[in-house]
Design a protein around this motif. Structure first.
Motif, PDB file in Angstrom:
ATOM      1  N   ASN A  24       0.850  -1.181   0.000  1.00 17.69           N
ATOM      2  CA  ASN A  24       0.000   0.000   0.000  1.00 17.69           C
ATOM      3  C   ASN A  24       0.892   1.239   0.000  1.00 17.69           C
ATOM      4  OD1 ASN A  24      -2.000   1.931   0.541  1.00 17.69           O
ATOM      5  ND2 ASN A  24      -1.992   1.486   2.733  1.00 17.69           N
ATOM      6  N   LEU A  25       0.738   2.087  -1.005  1.00 22.05           N
ATOM      7  CA  LEU A  25       1.593   3.261  -1.161  1.00 22.05           C
ATOM      8  C   LEU A  25       1.018   4.480  -0.439  1.00 22.05           C
ATOM      9  CD1 LEU A  25       2.369   3.018  -4.998  1.00 22.05           C
ATOM     10  CD2 LEU A  25       3.429   1.765  -3.095  1.00 22.05           C
ATOM     11  N   ASP A  26       1.872   5.462  -0.214  1.00 19.45           N
ATOM     12  CA  ASP A  26       1.476   6.726   0.410  1.00 19.45           C
ATOM     13  C   ASP A  26       0.621   7.529  -0.572  1.00 19.45           C
ATOM     14  OD1 ASP A  26       1.258   9.221   1.579  1.00 19.45           O
ATOM     15  OD2 ASP A  26       3.381   9.709   1.402  1.00 19.45           O
ATOM     16  N   PRO A  27      -0.653   7.826  -0.246  1.00 18.05           N
ATOM     17  CA  PRO A  27      -1.520   8.518  -1.209  1.00 18.05           C
ATOM     18  C   PRO A  27      -1.087   9.952  -1.502  1.00 18.05           C
ATOM     19  CG  PRO A  27      -2.614   8.348   0.922  1.00 18.05           C
ATOM     20  CD  PRO A  27      -1.372   7.501   1.001  1.00 18.05           C
ATOM     21  N   LEU A  28      -0.524  10.642  -0.514  1.00 21.62           N
ATOM     22  CA  LEU A  28      -0.144  12.041  -0.739  1.00 21.62           C
ATOM     23  C   LEU A  28       0.955  12.162  -1.795  1.00 21.62           C
ATOM     24  CD1 LEU A  28      -0.089  13.324   2.950  1.00 21.62           C
ATOM     25  CD2 LEU A  28      -1.811  13.806   1.224  1.00 21.62           C
ATOM     26  N   SER A  29       1.767  11.130  -1.918  1.00 17.69           N
ATOM     27  CA  SER A  29       2.875  11.175  -2.877  1.00 17.69           C
ATOM     28  C   SER A  29       2.406  11.032  -4.321  1.00 17.69           C
ATOM     29  CB  SER A  29       3.882  10.067  -2.564  1.00 17.69           C
ATOM     30  OG  SER A  29       4.411  10.215  -1.267  1.00 17.69           O
ATOM     31  N   LEU A  30       1.186  10.564  -4.522  1.00 15.16           N
ATOM     32  CA  LEU A  30       0.676  10.347  -5.873  1.00 15.16           C
ATOM     33  C   LEU A  30       0.112  11.609  -6.513  1.00 15.16           C
ATOM     34  CD1 LEU A  30      -1.315   7.064  -5.137  1.00 15.16           C
ATOM     35  CD2 LEU A  30       1.036   7.248  -5.950  1.00 15.16           C
ATOM     36  N   ILE A  31      -0.315  12.552  -5.663  1.00 18.57           N
ATOM     37  CA  ILE A  31      -1.076  13.702  -6.174  1.00 18.57           C
ATOM     38  C   ILE A  31      -0.285  14.589  -7.129  1.00 18.57           C
ATOM     39  CG2 ILE A  31      -2.249  15.832  -5.463  1.00 18.57           C
ATOM     40  CD1 ILE A  31      -3.264  14.291  -3.005  1.00 18.57           C
ATOM     41  N   PRO A  32       0.972  14.956  -6.834  1.00 12.84           N
ATOM     42  CA  PRO A  32       1.674  15.852  -7.771  1.00 12.84           C
ATOM     43  C   PRO A  32       1.759  15.308  -9.190  1.00 12.84           C
ATOM     44  CG  PRO A  32       2.844  15.739  -5.693  1.00 12.84           C
ATOM     45  CD  PRO A  32       1.782  14.681  -5.641  1.00 12.84           C
ATOM     46  N   ALA A  33       2.004  14.009  -9.327  1.00 11.95           N
ATOM     47  CA  ALA A  33       2.109  13.436 -10.667  1.00 11.95           C
ATOM     48  C   ALA A  33       0.786  13.535 -11.412  1.00 11.95           C
ATOM     49  CB  ALA A  33       2.555  11.978 -10.572  1.00 11.95           C
TER      50      ALA A  33
END
Length: 464
Positions: free
Chosen positions: A86-95
Motif C-alpha cells: 500500500n503506497l502513500d496517497p499524498l505522494s501520488l497527487i503531484p504526478a
C-alpha cells in the motif's frame, strides 16, 4: 412565467487506493484489469487523465497505516493483496495534478500518529502546486497494527482518538488560516522584500497533545484549508463531523435512515454555529453499466465470479470464518459457539442474520442500497432518486475493474446524466476543489477554523 427548478447535480469522486485490492477483492485477477500496475507512475497518469475526461470531480484516495491481521493473521492479507502492499496517497497527487487541470484530489490522512506541523506543510504544498485542487479525508485510524507501528501497545480508545483529533485540527487551523496574513507575501524586487515580517505570526500552541510554535512554513494557498471530508457512524464521530467536515460520508440501510442521519448532522452543525447548507453528503455507490440490461448483468456476473469471500473476511476483520458454520445458524449463535464477541461483524451484519444470508450478501458485493447494474438510463433514474429522495449530494464510485469502471462512467453514465442536467458539461479549469463543491474558495467565517485564537508574536520590521 416562472423558471423550472434547476435539477440537483451529482458530485462524484472515483474511489481509489494505492494497492492491488481495495474493496472489491479478487477482481485484480480479471483479464485486462490494471490493478497490479498500481506501483507504476504510468498507471496513475492514465487514471488521472481518464477521470478528468470522464467528468469526475476528484480522485478520492483511501489509506490505512496498518495491516488487516485480525482474521487468521497476516498470511491471507498478504496472499490476497488486501490493502498491502500500500503506497502513500499524498505522494501520488503531484504526478496526477501535472497531467490534469480540472481534476481534484482528496487524500486520507490520520490525526492520531503523525505531528500536525509536518502534515500542514505537506498539504499546503499540495494545495499550492495544484492551485487549490486538494481535499483531506480526516480519519483517526482504527487498526491495532497501526498503533503498534507508531510505538503504542494497542490502539487508542475510540473517543480519545477524537479528542486528539480536535486538538490536531485546532493546530492546523492556526497554521493554515491565521499564521500568515493575506497580504504577507510582498515579492518586491526594488525593496528586496519577499515577505512582510509583520504579517507572519508564530502560533504558540500549547495543548494536551501538541506544542507547536510555528509559524507555518507555506504562504497562504488559494483554499488555505483543503476541503474537509469525513466519514461518520458513531455519536462522537457525528459530533466531530458536524463541527469540522464540509463533505460527510453518511450511512443508513433505508431511505428513512439516510434522510434522518443527514438531518441530524445538519442540525448538529447548526448547533455549532455553522450554516447547515455548508455541508455535502456522500455515499459509496456501485454503478455497473451496459448498453443493454443483458450486457450489464453479464458484466455483473463476470465481476462476481472473481470475488474473494476470504478476502472480504480479512477486510472486515471478522471474528470467525462464516464458511465453517452451518448456513442455518444465526451469526450470534455461530459467535457463541466460537466463544467470540459480536464486534467487527456488527458493523455489517445483525446477530439474528443467518450465516447463509451473510455469505450470500458478501458474495453479491452489492454493499447496500446505493447499487445498480443496468443501462445508462436505469442508472440515471436511480441516481436522480438518490439525489432527490434520499437527499445525498454525491458518491464515491466503487471500482470493480480498472480502468473499465471509470471508462464506463465516462462513456455510458455521464452522457445520460448530463442530458438530464445532473452533471456539468465540463468542470472549469483552475477552479478550486471547494469552489466546485460550494461556490467559494475559502472556508466560510462560521466554520470553527475561524474561531481559534493565537498568542501572536509577529516578526517586526521597520521599512516603508
Amino acid at each position: 412565467m416562472s423558471k423550472a427548478p434547476v435539477p440537483k447535480q451529482l458530485k462524484v469522486n472515483l474511489f481509489e487506493m494505492a494497492c492491488v485490492s481495495h474493496i472489491v477483492h479478487g477482481m485484480w485477477t480479471a483479464p485486462d484489469n490494471n490493478r497490479h500496475r498500481f506501483g507504476e507512475m504510468a498507471f496513475w497518469l492514465e487514471q488521472a487523465r481518464l477521470a478528468e475526461d470522464a467528468g469526475f470531480d476528484a480522485i478520492f484516495l483511501a489509506d490505512v497505516i496498518g495491516v488487516y491481521d485480525r482474521f487468521n493473521g497476516l498470511d491471507p492479507a498478504l496472499r490476497l493483496g488486501v490493502q498491502i502492499p500500500n503506497l502513500d496517497p499524498l505522494s501520488l497527487i503531484p504526478a496526477m495534478a501535472a497531467v490534469t487541470t480540472r481534476l481534484g484530489f482528496a487524500a486520507t490522512f490520520s490525526t492520531t500518529y503523525e505531528p500536525p506541523f509536518a502534515f500542514a506543510r505537506r498539504m499546503s504544498t499540495l494545495d499550492l502546486l495544484t492551485e487549490g485542487r486538494v481535499g483531506w479525508n480526516i480519519v483517526t485510524s482504527y487498526l491495532p497494527n497501526a498503533a503498534r507501528n507508531f510505538g503504542l501497545a494497542d490502539e487508542i480508545e475510540h473517543d480519545e482518538r477524537y479528542e486528539r483529533a480536535e486538538e490536531y485540527l485546532e493546530v492546523l487551523y492556526k497554521l493554515w488560516e491565521q499564521s500568515w496574513d493575506e497580504d504577507a507575501l510582498v515579492i518586491d524586487r526594488e525593496k528586496d522584500v519577499f515577505t512582510h515580517p509583520d504579517r507572519v505570526h508564530y502560533i504558540n500552541h500549547k495543548g494536551r497533545h501538541h506544542q507547536v510554535e510555528g509559524p507555518h512554513l507555506v504562504q497562504p494557498t488559494r483554499q488555505r484549508t483543503p476541503v474537509l471530508f469525513q466519514a461518520t457512524g458513531s455519536k462522537r464521530g457525528l459530533e466531530f463531523a458536524a463541527r469540522h467536515a464540509e463533505a460527510v460520508f453518511i450511512g443508513g440501510r433505508t431511505r428513512e435512515e439516510i434522510r434522518h442521519n443527514i438531518a441530524k448532522t445538519r442540525e448538529q452543525a447548526a448547533l455549532n454555529g455553522r450554516d447547515p447548507n455548508d455541508l455535502k453528503f456522500y455515499v459509496m455507490a456501485g454503478l455497473i453499466a451496459g448498453n443493454t440490461e443483458v450486457e450489464a448483468q453479464e458484466k455483473l456476473s463476470r465481476y462476481r465470479a472473481r470475488y474473494s469471500v476470504e478476502a472480504a473476511h480479512v477486510h472486515a476483520q471478522a471474528e470467525i470464518d462464516l464458511r465453517n458454520f452451518d448456513r442455518s445458524l444465526t451469526i450470534g449463535e455461530a459467535l457463541e459457539q466460537s466463544g467470540r464477541p459480536f464486534g467487527n461483524m456488527g458493523r455489517r451484519f445483525g446477530p439474528d442474520q443467518t450465516v447463509g444470508s451473510a455469505l450470500d450478501q458478501i458474495a453479491s458485493f452489492e454493499q447496500g442500497r446505493f447499487f445498480v447494474a443496468g443501462t445508462p438510463s436505469q442508472i440515471a433514474d436511480a441516481v436522480e432518486d438518490w439525489l432527490d429522495e434520499d437527499g445525498i449530494d454525491g458518491i464515491n464510485l466503487r471500482q470493480y475493474h480498472t480502468f473499465e469502471t471509470a471508462r464506463d462512467f465516462g462513456e455510458l453514465i455521464a452522457p445520460e446524466l448530463r442530458k438530464r442536467g445532473r452533471l456539468p458539461e465540463r468542470n472549469t479549469p483552475s477552479e478550486t476543489f471547494r469552489h466546485r463543491l460550494f461556490g467559494f474558495d475559502r472556508l466560510p467565517t462560521s466554520h470553527p477554523a475561524h474561531q481559534v485564537s493565537l498568542t501572536v508574536h509577529a516578526q517586526t520590521a521597520s521599512f516603508s
